[in-house]
Enzyme design. Structure first.
Site, short mmCIF file in Angstrom:
data_model
loop_
_atom_site.label_atom_id
_atom_site.label_comp_id
_atom_site.label_asym_id
_atom_site.label_seq_id
_atom_site.Cartn_x
_atom_site.Cartn_y
_atom_site.Cartn_z
CD GLU A 1 37.05 39.00 35.28
OE1 GLU A 1 37.96 39.78 35.62
OE2 GLU A 1 35.87 39.12 35.69
CD GLN B 1 28.95 37.31 36.86
OE1 GLN B 1 28.94 38.51 37.12
NE2 GLN B 1 29.00 36.39 37.80
N PRO C 1 40.59 41.06 30.99
CG PRO C 1 39.59 41.85 32.95
CD PRO C 1 39.26 41.37 31.55
CG HIS D 1 26.24 43.57 30.85
ND1 HIS D 1 26.25 44.91 31.17
CD2 HIS D 1 26.62 42.91 31.98
CE1 HIS D 1 26.60 45.06 32.43
NE2 HIS D 1 26.84 43.88 32.95
C1 LIG Z 1 35.65 42.72 35.03
C2 LIG Z 1 34.29 42.33 35.50
N1 LIG Z 1 34.06 41.06 35.94
C3 LIG Z 1 32.83 40.66 36.33
C4 LIG Z 1 31.76 41.54 36.32
C5 LIG Z 1 30.36 41.08 36.74
N2 LIG Z 1 29.98 41.67 38.04
C6 LIG Z 1 29.27 42.83 38.12
S1 LIG Z 1 29.06 43.33 39.73
C7 LIG Z 1 29.90 41.99 40.33
C8 LIG Z 1 30.09 41.83 41.82
C9 LIG Z 1 30.89 42.98 42.42
O1 LIG Z 1 30.91 42.85 43.82
P1 LIG Z 1 31.61 43.96 44.73
O2 LIG Z 1 32.90 44.35 44.12
O3 LIG Z 1 31.66 43.45 46.13
O4 LIG Z 1 30.69 45.25 44.62
P2 LIG Z 1 29.18 45.36 45.15
O5 LIG Z 1 28.29 44.96 43.99
O6 LIG Z 1 29.01 44.45 46.32
O7 LIG Z 1 28.98 46.79 45.51
C10 LIG Z 1 30.33 41.16 39.28
C11 LIG Z 1 31.09 39.90 39.46
C12 LIG Z 1 32.04 42.87 35.87
N3 LIG Z 1 31.06 43.79 35.84
N4 LIG Z 1 33.30 43.22 35.48
#
Ligand SMILES: Cc1ncc(C[n+]2csc(CCOP(=O)(O)OP(=O)(O)O)c2C)c(N)n1
Ligand SMILES: Cc1ncc(C[n+]2csc(CCOP(=O)(O)OP(=O)(O)O)c2C)c(N)n1
Ligand SMILES: [Mg+2]
Ligand SMILES: [Mg+2]
Lengths: 420, 338, 338, 420
Positions: free
Chosen positions: B60, B82, B89, B129
């Site tokens: 972010e 999101q 951040p 959330h």
């Molecule tokens: C600081 C923050 N930004 C955005 C999100 C929303 N979000 C939750 S899971 C995710 C994707 C994460 O992907 P990855 O790091 O590859 O982990 P995976 O789910 O594939 O195990 C996002 C963008 C969040 N939870 N926290």
């Protein structure tokens, strides 16, 4: 008070195993730059601009050097500049140093609230600005005042910023040296370290978005590379292949903290490789080497090949700022022990060696610049002094928070003006 | 005219602006190819291309910093966070940079960045959330802070925000993306198609910022709120039997104080309502302003109904949520002061 | 007993705690070998070693994150932010993690971290060395927020903060590090040696958090403030001729509301004072609480005197700073309401 | 509305030159993993634990693999585990999968508000937990539920967390799968990505500070490596040589965003080198390789040699979460095309090949675990359902914000209880 510790807080602890980095010197000690390997002048090879990041490994761990100790230029990185250009570079560096010395003394005399010099680092900003186009956008720190000298900003304007007087183009808003100069494509300097680096990448992304070929060029200090913004900058620059040059000015110190707390025991340039950015380490006190590396990185970016990561190896000869005294944290004679010399002396020797310059010319140029700066200072004061003014009208304090003055600020302005 | 829910209205606003101005782009996590986890940017990737519906790394801070640089270079980035819970951040780039750029440069530099952030609870999202951090942004001078309560306003306000030359933090109450919410989970969900504000022009129009809206007039108590709570307040007012004047602030900063003062001078009573945690929330600012401006007209203390000062719970969501009971109680207490 | 200025008192507090508990360490930018740019950790490196007076990389987010992990593993880190203006890169770790750890884990995990941050203006520091962000932290549930106004309180409160098992944001008004400041730059600087609160025990003692202090009693107006403004208020009260009761809050959260309410019920008037920008500052919370709790006793609107809603200026520092005039004006307006 | 652009906003723009990364597949397309070089099984060499970061370059770009497609184990990284250990690993993985399947179905039936599976990634958490000591502190993401199975957390406890019922050890505070388990040295999972990684480094620094030899081990997803916390973690881990293992679980996707938006076009492991961290890329679906690499990194850290950076190459077979449908952003058959197979099938084949396992044993173990999970679910429900409860007493909502309940929260609690 409870505890998270598995053993009680009051137990005697076994000896700590936590490693803590050390400094090149501390007061009373002898400076030690032995871990700094300095390769042969001219030894580094010069890759084509479409080089892959992985093929710059040796450049990121090595050191691009062109000027030797005798003032001779060597190797593929020699930009072979004509004498006028070299003399212009020398003049810019001398001008910056004269300016710094004068402003420092004025601060000591209480005429300025604060000041920061770039003594010993003059080649960085001046050579880089000369290797760029004026339409390229600069995102500097407080130690690249040289950029403005090359792009011809009136010295009086810079002095007025430092004086926050009626002639200050940013209306007395910022501490001395936190310049802004839109006409020179020089970004407003932030007091918050490193924030400009990731912004520069966004600027460069916009340039590509619009199909324009102007570059963004950003600088950050060795210590500030630890900030998240530098990581963000490297990641976004690499992901979108943004036309940007990311420069790390490694002057060995971050106030009292040695570069070893940010370097992870490597060159700073080496960090760029992990982000798939072609990365080069260059002798920052070598005007020719800095010029050549910047030109190379600019050519890459303009040709659409994306970002480069450059470490400029130099040394902060002066105190961090007028609020700082280095004798509290480093050996007095560290600056003299710096193995890469002084950028002005080195370029001067080169010009003299070429038969294009003389001690006499040098001395008279120094005097000429000193008196020019003196006159500029006098003129700057005609726009007001820091303490007595004149300053911008008080009510302008409320301008530019927003584009248009909202009700609550109009109300507050009325309140203030009714009092004073 | 079409009936739109809030996500459709937001998408329509983005589409209008992107069509009119090639400098407008949307950027953020999953906003490009996929169209956003709440679908607010759906279709923009196909229509405008990958560089104008721009997927980003999950950083972010990096996203906002890049948007600032883009803004300085002539673009008008509309950033999606999101969830509002994940805006922190980026807080340094927002508070120290985006908000201060114009002032610190004496007006030389500025970045017309809009940051969209779905906020608020009521979706079983738990503490990361469900947050409503708007109050914090109203304390950072140089930012405008907006929160619409319905599709019509959402589109009109978002277009105004995008065309505004100051940075705007645009909060979207995600609980009412698909329909108004009256505060009781048990009740059958209602849809925007049954709500007048669900009627949205397909074409370009603006709702000016700093224009609070009186949703229905009243004489006994003034209710100040915004976002999801507008609808909860409406239901609570009906239930309370109090003749309350309901004001949807729509824009928290700059604030349309005149509309508020006129109302409170008339009613002499005021209840301030938000979902965000109570202590030092934006409600405190509203109370402070109202009592300072209307002190001699006040017949009752200005009361706050707000989220409790705990992280947003998962299982106790509906006990935590400022319920109609808590609001009606406040309304009746106020009205009973003569 | 010695006379100490505020930096000495803070150092003394750190020294006491490090001596008593091997789990206590100080960490931050330039705090180790050099002893901090404000000298607050001077001598601790020599006395306790590099690992307990720990220099760090320049990454506030990394520093706080590391401190959280250390706290979870049994240490009691005392983090120094070089300036409060630079705390924002750590905001996510503070607001989303440090503040929420205990609640989200059902009490399983927590980190007893103290974050010291020199705040406030009056030192010609410009907009990035003068901010007072305390209000923002009082809106984040799970944090305690403290701001001392003198050496004696600084030491006692800091020891309490370090031994507290909740995270504490400890703001230090840097303008009064070396002596109290009464709001007029022209006046010759005074030193803590001439002030009773400059008398500080060398030994361990605590000043409990959440204990507002009545600095001098009065009958006409209650003045609520903290930090540097305590001394400016004192001078302003003297100048105003109003018989005001001055309360130094010392701890903003949790707030000692009882002391405040008792006072305002007595005086019937209240002025709230801080250096931070006005809109949504902590003053708003104080006004909201006071008018809600004391409404029926109030004879005058509760007025705020605060920083203007602009970034902290460089050259107009003294015009910006809440001056005695602005305070006396507010006091007299309040007192004149009968 | 004014503009910052040099040309008016209304001009038609030249074609954009901004590069935007692409995906391994999009709906309707054919998955393409060709850019993924997969070296020979057993080819990677195994350095001594005192290796320098720079000497792990090939390991960071390569891929440590032990198990081949026939179920044979090869090379220096073969941990040569005894059959009981292998069967335990297989059982843990099957248990996790049975648990995930059940919980997923329960969410679909409305019994849970949310759920996240780790299908296809089971080897990561299980093999790593088995290679560590129980006293090592774990800082996981929401996709390492396997860690708890290895450390023997009662399945009922996990189910109660997902149900937020009266048996939930964290009092119904968090979304399903955001577990916390102090007794198992399993850190409270944050909804905010990546924050735990830099906290883990602090935990490890404290371990060294106290002279203890427990490690911290952190996990982060491919997409989340973009967050500043990961940079901070790498920098602090390297600067202080903290006893920590930093794991990147590269499952190719971050919701709808391909790893190419975070990888900068390199392996994730390669980023560690620029921070002077020995870095290794391992086949995350190869139980033996994961075990061996983890053991190696743990030995390094425990011997006081500092942190390691590990990329686990795997694939997210299931949807991101129950709120997600991958058909909207990737080809339906991508999972089948994943070149590194399924971790359970591969370990099963190995055991069968060793003569230590059979199809029959496998099927009956699956049935046994399925019915165990069914019984656990029944028991969990006796502690309450999400919608009807029983839950923790309502007033506990105010606990743990602070250690002791402050006045303002006591006041708010009274208010709430008086209403309900
Ligand atoms: C600081 C923050 N930004 C955005 C999100 C929303 N979000 C939750 S899971 C995710 C994707 C994460 O992907 P990855 O790091 O590859 O982990 P995976 O789910 O594939 O195990 C996002 C963008 C969040 N939870 N926290
Ligand atoms: C975000 C932030 N943190 C801390 C500071 C305080 N500070 C100002 S300069 C400085 C040292 C910077 O060192 P370096 O990056 O090496 O640059 P140099 O001064 O050596 O050119 C620090 C810590 C700041 N200005 N901003
Ligand atoms: Mg430096
Ligand atoms: Mg992933």
């Amino acid at each position: 008070m409870t505890t998270n510790a598995r053993k009680s807080a009051k137990d005697e602890l076994p000896k700590s195993r936590l490693f803590v980095p050390s400094a090149s010197s501390r007061p009373g000690g002898t400076p030690d730059f032995s871990d700094l390997q300095i390769p042969e002048v001219g030894a580094a090879d010069k890759p084509p601009i479409d080089v892959e990041a992985c093929d710059t490994a040796s450049l990121s761990e090595g050191l691009v050097r062109v000027l030797d100790d005798q003032g001779l230029a060597h190797g593929p990185w020699n930009p072979s500049l004509d004498p006028q250009t070299l003399r212009a570079g020398l003049k810019h560096m001398l001008h910056v140093r004269a300016f710094d010395d004068r402003m420092f003394r004025m601060q000591r005399q209480g005429k300025l609230s604060f000041y920061m010099k770039c003594t010993g680092e003059e080649a960085v900003a001046t050579a880089q600005a000369m290797a760029l186009r004026n339409s390229d956008m600069l995102f500097p720190t407080y130690r690249q005042q040289g950029l403005m000298f090359v792009r011809g900003r009136p010295v009086v304007d810079m002095m007025c910023q430092c004086l926050s007087n009626a002639g200050d183009t940013i209306k007395g808003r910022q501490l001395p040296v936190l310049y802004s100069w839109k006409d020179g494509n020089f970004f407003t300097i932030s007091g918050n370290l490193a924030t400009q680096v990731s912004q520069a990448v966004g600027w460069a992304m916009a340039s590509a978005y619009k199909g324009e070929d102007d570059l963004a060029v950003a600088w950050v200090g060795d210590g500030s590379t630890a900030e998240a913004d530098v990581h963000n900058a490297m990641l976004f620059a690499s992901t979108y292949r943004a036309p940007v040059i990311l420069n790390v000015v490694n002057n060995q110190w971050a106030i009292s903290t040695p570069a070893s707390f940010a370097s992870a025991g490597m060159t700073f340039a080496a960090r760029g490789l992990g982000y798939n950015l072609p990365s080069i380490r260059v002798d920052g006190n070598d005007f020719l080497a800095v010029y050549a590396v910047t030109q190379w990185a600019a050519d890459r970016a303009r040709a659409g090949m994306g970002a480069s990561f450059v470490e400029l190896l130099t040394y902060r000869v002066a105190a961090h700022s007028t609020s700082d005294n280095p004798d509290g944290y480093r050996a007095k004679d560290e600056a003299e022990r710096w193995p890469l010399g002084d950028p002005i002396e080195r370029l001067k020797d080169h010009l003299i060696h070429l038969g294009e310059w003389s001690e006499e010319q040098h001395t008279s140029l120094q005097e000429e610049l000193a008196s020019a700066v003196t006159n500029d200072w006098k003129e700057a004061l005609t726009h007001g002094s820091f303490e007595e003014g004149p300053h911008w009208p008080l009510e302008t304090m409320f301008d530019d928070v927003f584009k248009d003055l909202p009700d609550h600020l109009r109300h507050q302005r009325t309140l203030l003006m009714s009092e004073s | 005219m079409s009936t739109m829910n809030m996500t459709q209205a937001i998408r329509s606003a983005l589409d209008c602006c992107m069509e009119r101005d090639p400098m407008v782009l949307v950027m953020g996590e999953d906003v490009g190819y996929f169209g956003g986890v709440f679908r607010c940017t759906e279709g923009l990737y196909e229509k405008y291309g990958a560089h104008r519906a721009l997927d980003t790394p999950i950083s972010e801070g990096g996203i906002v910093a890049a948007a600032i640089g883009m803004g300085v270079n002539g673009l008008r980035p509309v950033v999606e966070m999101q969830f509002a819970d994940y805006i922190y951040p980026a807080f340094d780039q927002i508070a120290s940079e985006l908000a201060k750029l114009r002032h610190r440069s004496g007006g030389e530099y500025w970045a017309p960045v809009v940051i969209r952030a779905p906020c608020g609870g009521g979706i079983r999202g738990g503490q990361t959330h469900s947050q409503s951090p708007e109050g914090i942004f109203t304390h950072v001078c140089g930012l405008k802070t907006v929160m619409p309560s319905n599709p019509y306003d959402a589109k009109g306000l978002l277009i105004s925000a995008i065309e505004d030359d100051d940075p705007v933090i645009f909060f979207e109450p995600k609980r009412i993306y698909n329909g108004p919410f009256f505060g009781h989970e048990e009740e059958s969900a209602s849809s925007w198609s049954d709500h007048p504000a669900g009627e949205v022009p397909d074409t370009y129009y603006r709702v000016p910022l700093q224009s609070a809206k009186i949703l229905h007039p009243g004489t006994e108590v003034t209710v100040l709120t915004y976002g999801t709570m507008v609808h909860v307040a409406e239901a609570a007012i009906r239930a309370s039997g109090v003749d309350a004047e309901l004001i949807d602030l729509r824009c928290l900063l700059p604030l349309d104080l005149d509309t508020i003062v006129t109302s409170v001078e008339k009613t002499g009573r005021c209840v301030v309502l938000h979902e965000a945690t109570r202590t030092s929330g934006y409600g405190a600012e509203l109370v402070a302003e109202v009592q300072e401006a209307c002190f001699w007209h006040l017949k009752a203390p200005v009361e706050r109904v707000a989220g409790f000062d705990t992280p947003y719970p998962h299982v106790f969501e509906w006990e935590y949520f400022p319920t109609r009971n808590r609001i009606t109680g406040a309304l009746q207490r106020a009205a009973s002061c003569r």
